[in-house]
Design an enzyme around this catalytic site. Structure first.
Site, PDB file in Angstrom:
ATOM      1  N   VAL A 163      -7.340  -3.798 -18.257  1.00  0.00           N
ATOM      2  CA  VAL A 163      -7.027  -4.047 -16.930  1.00  0.00           C
ATOM      3  C   VAL A 163      -6.814  -2.616 -16.659  1.00  0.00           C
ATOM      4  O   VAL A 163      -6.176  -2.103 -16.882  1.00  0.00           O
ATOM      5  CB  VAL A 163      -5.940  -5.345 -16.798  1.00  0.00           C
ATOM      6  N   CYS A 164      -6.867  -2.124 -14.791  1.00  0.00           N
ATOM      7  CA  CYS A 164      -6.211  -0.501 -14.364  1.00  0.00           C
ATOM      8  C   CYS A 164      -6.676  -1.511 -12.506  1.00  0.00           C
ATOM      9  O   CYS A 164      -6.710  -2.896 -12.302  1.00  0.00           O
ATOM     10  CB  CYS A 164      -7.291   0.109 -14.692  1.00  0.00           C
ATOM     11  N   GLN A 165      -5.885  -0.826 -11.892  1.00  0.00           N
ATOM     12  CA  GLN A 165      -5.750  -0.710 -10.467  1.00  0.00           C
ATOM     13  C   GLN A 165      -7.641  -0.850  -9.823  1.00  0.00           C
ATOM     14  O   GLN A 165      -7.024  -1.976  -9.601  1.00  0.00           O
ATOM     15  CB  GLN A 165      -5.491   0.135  -9.815  1.00  0.00           C
TER      16      GLN A 165
END
Length: 267
Positions: A163-165
């Site tokens: 996950v990232c932004q």
């Protein structure tokens, strides 16, 4: 080998058969000639007691890759709860500290660049006065230990949800891990900014979807409201002043005021 011969054609630097080649051996054999100009191989064939017509083979590299699974937030939640995927957060430290999924692992794809060579100092100064100031983004560089850090915590058979932004860094991280032999990788499409409030248990000072917001952009709404209020007050004071001037002019100089009113547009 009998019944055939080789002649050299030095013009194109290759050898070719003059006559059909027959194999005298009754054992399985493999007849191969080399094309010196292209470094490819000509395989005559394998057979008991005879040679088969030759055909050109091309070298190919076969690489087996796993397909990264891109999912939405609800599907990602099922991967964690049902299939036992571990969450690996690849964002930088500042966004991770603002908000992250509870019990996730933090392995940043980019780390803060604290190098002190002249070129880096100039780039960091420019960054901090623009992107850093307005968006709160740190000045970073690729993490050279990213893959090794993941390997120290997870085996290649592990199921990982990256996950990232915004979804870009997780896709890049998935590519690196895929090359390193990891085959069970999933990413959230569009990243945590697309996650609805309450989808995951989170830790931090803000919601997951807002962890990428920092800098002056976070207060631009308040700044706009203040500036708008000031402009309205200024306009109101200007109108009030004009009204008083008109009243005074009409009271003390009625003839001049009447002429001004006649010269004014009908609107």
């Amino acid at each position: 080998m009998t019944g055939g011969g080789l002649i050299g054609d030095f013009k194109n630097n290759e050898f070719r058969y003059k006559n059909e080649v027959q194999a005298s051996s009754t054992q399985e054999g493999l007849c191969v000639t080399a094309n010196l100009a292209t470094s490819s191989w000509l395989v005559v064939g394998t057979c008991k007691g005879r040679a088969l017509a030759g055909r050109q083979l091309q070298r190919r590299s076969l690489v087996i890759k796993a397909e990264v699974n891109f999912v939405n937030s609800e599907e990602a939640k099922k991967l964690i709860a049902v299939e036992g995927y571990a969450v690996v957060d690849v964002r930088d430290r500042t966004q991770f500290e603002r908000a992250h999924i509870k019990d996730c692992y933090h392995v940043p794809l980019f780390i803060e660049n604290k190098d002190n060579d002249l070129g880096t100092i100039i780039k960091r100064t420019v960054h901090n006065n623009f992107s850093g100031l307005f968006f709160g983004l740190p000045f970073t560089k690729p993490n050279p230990e990213f893959v090794q850090s993941v390997k120290s915590q997870f085996s290649p058979e592990s199921k990982l949800l990256l996950v990232c932004q915004e979804g870009l860094r997780s896709a890049a991280a998935a590519n690196k891990l895929e090359e390193a032999g990891y085959q069970n990788i999933a990413c959230i499409t569009s990243g945590l900014q697309s996650v609805k409030t309450g989808t995951f248990d989170s830790v931090g000072s803000t919601e997951l979807q807002n962890a990428g917001k920092a800098g002056l952009v976070t207060i631009q709404g308040k700044i706009s409201a203040v500036l708008g209020t000031v402009l309205i007050c200024k306009s109101y004071k200007l109108l009030a002043t004009c009204s008083r001037m008109c009243i005074s002019l009409h009271y003390f100089l009625p003839d001049q005021a009447e002429k001004l009113l006649q010269l004014a547009p009908a609107s």
